[in-house]
Design a protein around this motif. Structure first.
Motif: not given
Length: 341
Positions: A59-61, A87-91
């Protein structure tokens, strides 16, 4: 509002596959860019026929797929915290199916991470807030026409429970919907919980305490009772009656097709939640897509997801110990200002 919103769907099981279909066929303004599931064959089946979709086992990929602008999390609950934090880390804005996390501690970590960003990115998928009947009841209670709410009587019945369903999950998985609905309908926190268990139904798997009767107390002095019965054997029923100072209002009695034949009549009963709440899911995802394209986040917040987890944990303690349990909530971050909204 410009181009279609690119969405990564995490999880391709019963719920995730339904959301892939919904985003592709029912909801305008969005397109499925990626589908992630450890079972890549299942992910490929969910994405079949949708042009340009990439399938990932991780999922992270999937979040790093070109064109991903938002995330819909429909994976098992134990995978939600990692997906949300990534998701938060990527905004990236997220619509996360309940639970926010499997336990209150994990849900609180998500709340704290989002509060640290200083802005909301997550919406929790409590779809009853988008059901037409629930919305009408909410409007009626907010108008105050029936006076102060005194009690909510709730019913939550399923045909049967999954093979891996546990006694705790009657509260943490099933009643969690009533927990959020009660907080939302009343605009009050649930402060204490008691649980009573009758003799289990003969239709319940061995070792499963089913049904259960759950009673919540609220910060505004109301009572909420929930009959949860996950092996009723006959259908999926969700009902709610508000008893107020000057009248009552009940939802969940909506009529389906009635077939009349020799000797009687038979009324259809929905078999699962995807039938009963199909319109609510459509409304929820449509509203999420529209708000995301406007740069907004609406619906149930991460705080609502945390509160539901904390109340559910108190319910599990109450059932196991046989005594009333109070609900202890962490301090609410300023990001989340209004109880139950």
């Amino acid at each position: 509002m410009g181009a279609l919103l690119g969405v990564a769907v995490l999880g391709a099981g019963h719920m995730g596959a339904d959301h892939v279909r919904r985003l592709d066929r029912q909801v305008s303004g969005a397109r499925v860019v990626a589908v992630a599931d450890p079972d890549t064959d299942r992910a490929k089946e969910a994405a079949a026929g949708i042009e340009g979709v990439l399938v990932h086992p991780d999922p992270v990929a999937a979040l790093d797929t070109p064109g991903v602008e938002a995330v819909l999390v429909a994976s098992p609950g134990e995978a939600h915290e990692e997906a949300l934090l990534a998701a938060f880390a990527r905004g990236l804005p997220v619509l996360c199916e309940k639970p926010l996390a499997p336990d209150a501690a994990g849900a609180l970590r998500v709340v704290e991470a989002e509060a640290g960003l200083g802005r909301r990115l997550a919406q929790v998928g409590f779809m009853r807030r988008y059901d037409a009947e629930y919305a009408r009841l909410k409007s009626l209670l907010d108008q105050g026409r029936l006076g102060r709410p005194l009690m909510l009587h709730c019913t939550h019945r399923n045909v049967s429970s999954p093979r891996d369903f546990t006694t705790d999950m009657l509260i943490t998985s099933s009643v969690s919907h009533e927990i959020d609905a009660a907080r939302w309908l009343l605009g009050q926190e649930l402060t204490a919980v008691s649980v009573l268990c009758p003799r289990s139904s003969p239709g319940a798997p061995e070792g499963l305490d089913d049904p259960q009767f759950v009673v919540f107390e609220t910060s505004g002095g109301a009572l909420v009772d929930v009959e949860v019965f996950v092996n009723s054997g006959f259908g999926y029923q969700v009902r709610c009656e508000a008893v107020c100072a000057h009248g009552t209002a009940r939802i969940g009695d909506g009529r389906t097709m009635v077939v009349t034949g020799e000797g009687g009549a038979v009324e259809e009963v929905p078999r699962d939640y995807l039938v009963r709440f199909a319109d609510a899911y459509d409304r929820e995802v449509r509203a999420w897509v529209d708000a995301t394209r406007r740069g907004q986040v609406t619906g149930a917040s991460a705080w609502d997801g945390y509160a539901a987890a904390a109340v559910a944990e108190a319910g599990v303690r109450a059932r196991r110990g046989g005594v009333r349990q109070t609900v202890e909530l962490a301090a609410r971050p300023e990001l989340y200002t209004t109880p139950g909204h």
